[in-house]
Design a protein around this motif. Sequence first.
Motif, PDB file in Angstrom:
ATOM      1  N   GLU A  26     -70.307 -15.560  48.939  1.00  0.00           N
ATOM      2  CA  GLU A  26     -69.874 -14.484  48.029  1.00  0.00           C
ATOM      3  C   GLU A  26     -69.111 -13.365  48.767  1.00  0.00           C
ATOM      4  OE1 GLU A  26     -73.125 -12.176  46.394  1.00  0.00           O
ATOM      5  OE2 GLU A  26     -72.013 -11.809  44.536  1.00  0.00           O
ATOM      6  N   HIS A  74     -68.563 -18.206  45.883  1.00  0.00           N
ATOM      7  CA  HIS A  74     -69.369 -17.592  44.827  1.00  0.00           C
ATOM      8  C   HIS A  74     -68.586 -16.349  44.402  1.00  0.00           C
ATOM      9  CE1 HIS A  74     -73.321 -15.001  44.349  1.00  0.00           C
ATOM     10  NE2 HIS A  74     -72.530 -14.911  43.299  1.00  0.00           N
ATOM     11  N   ASP A  80     -67.870 -13.032  42.069  1.00  0.00           N
ATOM     12  CA  ASP A  80     -68.653 -12.026  41.348  1.00  0.00           C
ATOM     13  C   ASP A  80     -67.649 -11.077  40.695  1.00  0.00           C
ATOM     14  OD1 ASP A  80     -69.918  -9.471  40.856  1.00  0.00           O
ATOM     15  OD2 ASP A  80     -71.595 -10.073  42.116  1.00  0.00           O
ATOM     16  N   HIS A  86     -67.379  -7.451  42.158  1.00  0.00           N
ATOM     17  CA  HIS A  86     -66.665  -7.286  43.435  1.00  0.00           C
ATOM     18  C   HIS A  86     -65.169  -7.543  43.259  1.00  0.00           C
ATOM     19  CE1 HIS A  86     -70.448  -6.774  45.467  1.00  0.00           C
ATOM     20  NE2 HIS A  86     -70.889  -7.929  45.015  1.00  0.00           N
ATOM     21  N   HIS A 122     -71.045 -15.022  39.431  1.00  0.00           N
ATOM     22  CA  HIS A 122     -71.859 -13.913  38.954  1.00  0.00           C
ATOM     23  C   HIS A 122     -71.049 -13.142  37.927  1.00  0.00           C
ATOM     24  CE1 HIS A 122     -75.043 -13.210  42.348  1.00  0.00           C
ATOM     25  NE2 HIS A 122     -75.396 -14.141  41.474  1.00  0.00           N
ATOM     26  N   ARG A 173     -72.046  -2.553  36.724  1.00  0.00           N
ATOM     27  CA  ARG A 173     -73.306  -3.293  36.854  1.00  0.00           C
ATOM     28  C   ARG A 173     -74.222  -3.098  35.642  1.00  0.00           C
ATOM     29  NH1 ARG A 173     -73.008  -7.182  40.953  1.00  0.00           N
ATOM     30  NH2 ARG A 173     -73.162  -6.340  43.032  1.00  0.00           N
ATOM     31  N   GLU A 194     -75.719 -10.780  36.808  1.00  0.00           N
ATOM     32  CA  GLU A 194     -76.397 -10.075  37.887  1.00  0.00           C
ATOM     33  C   GLU A 194     -76.383  -8.569  37.618  1.00  0.00           C
ATOM     34  OE1 GLU A 194     -76.463 -10.378  42.605  1.00  0.00           O
ATOM     35  OE2 GLU A 194     -74.590  -9.509  41.890  1.00  0.00           O
TER      36      GLU A 194
HETATM   37 MN    MN Z   1     -73.211 -10.913  43.118  1.00  0.00          MN
END
Ligand code: MN
Length: 283
Positions: free
Chosen positions: A148, A179, A181, A184, A207, A213, A242
Amino acid sequence: MRFGLNTFLSNSGFTDTDIHLIQEFKSYGAEVIELAVVDTSRVTPSKILPALKDSELSSPIVCGAFGPGRDLRGSEEARSNTVKYLHELIELADQLESNVICGPFYSETGRANYHTTEEREQQIDRIVSALRPICKRAEATGIILAVEPLNRFETDCINTIDQAIDLINRVDSPALKIHVDTFHMNIEEDDSASAIIKADGHIGHVHASASHRGLLGNDQVDWNSIFSALREINYDGDIVIESFASGNETIAKAASIWRPLYDSPKHFATEGLAFLKDKAYML
Ligand code: MN
Ligand code: LER
């Protein structure tokens, strides 16, 4: 595609005492559970497997946590700790009938400093040498290691999909994937959807995380273009929401969570999963 939830939603690391989360997450609408395993000695596969089967959440994702002391570009002790931990995660994933281990394997989360080009090159060499034998073991076990990229405030090492592809090319193992996300990517990529398309064939795990978030859909991620891109590359892996429980020092420090992100995990999870399923079926 299966839609799921990461156990960091509820606590700072999954252990045998959290088995109840499996049924709980199922009741929120999860089709897969991602077990965030900080300490492998506190997870007993013979206790977890029946609970996974009972809840029809077999084949979980195993999420690695790379806190202080886990760093493939760190001190000799940190490097050997990390290698040991990654081998333990492979063993655990194998016993839990999991096909994917995810996380920022390369370095300690939160380590973000200036390095010269030569220092960076030396660090990447160390990471590549450490990952090669680990990937061989993963290949033999049929497990994918999905690495990630993290945003610049959580690491100075692998921030972008391009850097992750470069790492994968250097390690040269079919077991090493990316991975992605959405949180990010929202910070680091020119365009998250284009980054996903560029990573076609390399994505091992996703993710789904809002730009703050918090609640998915109440944020600045362009979810329509993310789903179009995943559809375009025929992504058929898992998409796991997540976010992080608040009021916990370990999590706060690792993910920079300084205020509550949701009122209750139940509301956050049910709304988030319904939102993702809607997006996926609309396109
Ligand atoms: Mn993550
Ligand atoms: C882990 O999946 C992640 O996204 C990190 O930002 C947590 O610190």
